[in-house]
Design a protein around this motif. Sequence first.
Motif: not given
Length: 245
Positions: A18-21, A206-208, A214-218
């Motif tokens: 998901e981070l890659d996408i 972009s903001i979304q 950030i959500e994926v990293n957390r």
Amino acid sequence: MDNALYVGLSRQMTLRRELDIVANNIANANTTGFKVEQLMVRTEPAKPARTVGGSYPVKFVLDDGVARDFGQGALNQTGGDFDLALEGQGFFKVSTAGGERYTRDGRFTMSPEGKLVTQNGAPVLDDGGGEILIDPLKGAVTIARDGSVSQGAERVGKIGVVRMADLASLRKDGDNLYRNVSNDTPQPATDAIVHQGMLEASNVQSIQQITKLIEVNRAYESVAKMMDQTTELSRSAVERMGKVQ
């Protein structure tokens, strides 16, 4: 406890995907005609080693493909004679070495042979599947809202715009192109409007997407913490059992 580690690992694998996408979405925020993507996941029950009273079955998290949002992007004025944007559902048809492909990227140009082509030299096709030829000596090119291409009073072709019965049949094929992987024949997109001198921007917010990043990293960090705590719990249990014996 090993089951919790395996479940956590399965979730981390999907989070990395998901981070890659999301990163790819952000990288293509300014790519003409790009459509935002998101990961789809599913759970898969498995038969784990278990104890009496333990959860059964354990559900692992798996990558279930990528969903693509084909929603309309903003139309930006460029003034270029061969810049085209589509309003509504539909795709431009182009010819490649691998066969017919489809795109929303209307940054077209004229080749030295007078063909209307993409930025990578792939011929843009007309509504009959043929190439569109332009004679520089016949004057400026005018493209109507229905895709008709004219030079002065002469009609030289019509931009081929088609739509798919099922957008899930489209797969990315590089160079901002899509290929049809189904047996369904694309149909003319009679409702689509062609705008000359305009380009469709990416529909990435972009903001979304940065918020999603950030959500994926957390989430990844949270799963990693859970796995560390599970490992520590297992180690403590083994130590206590050794003391009791």
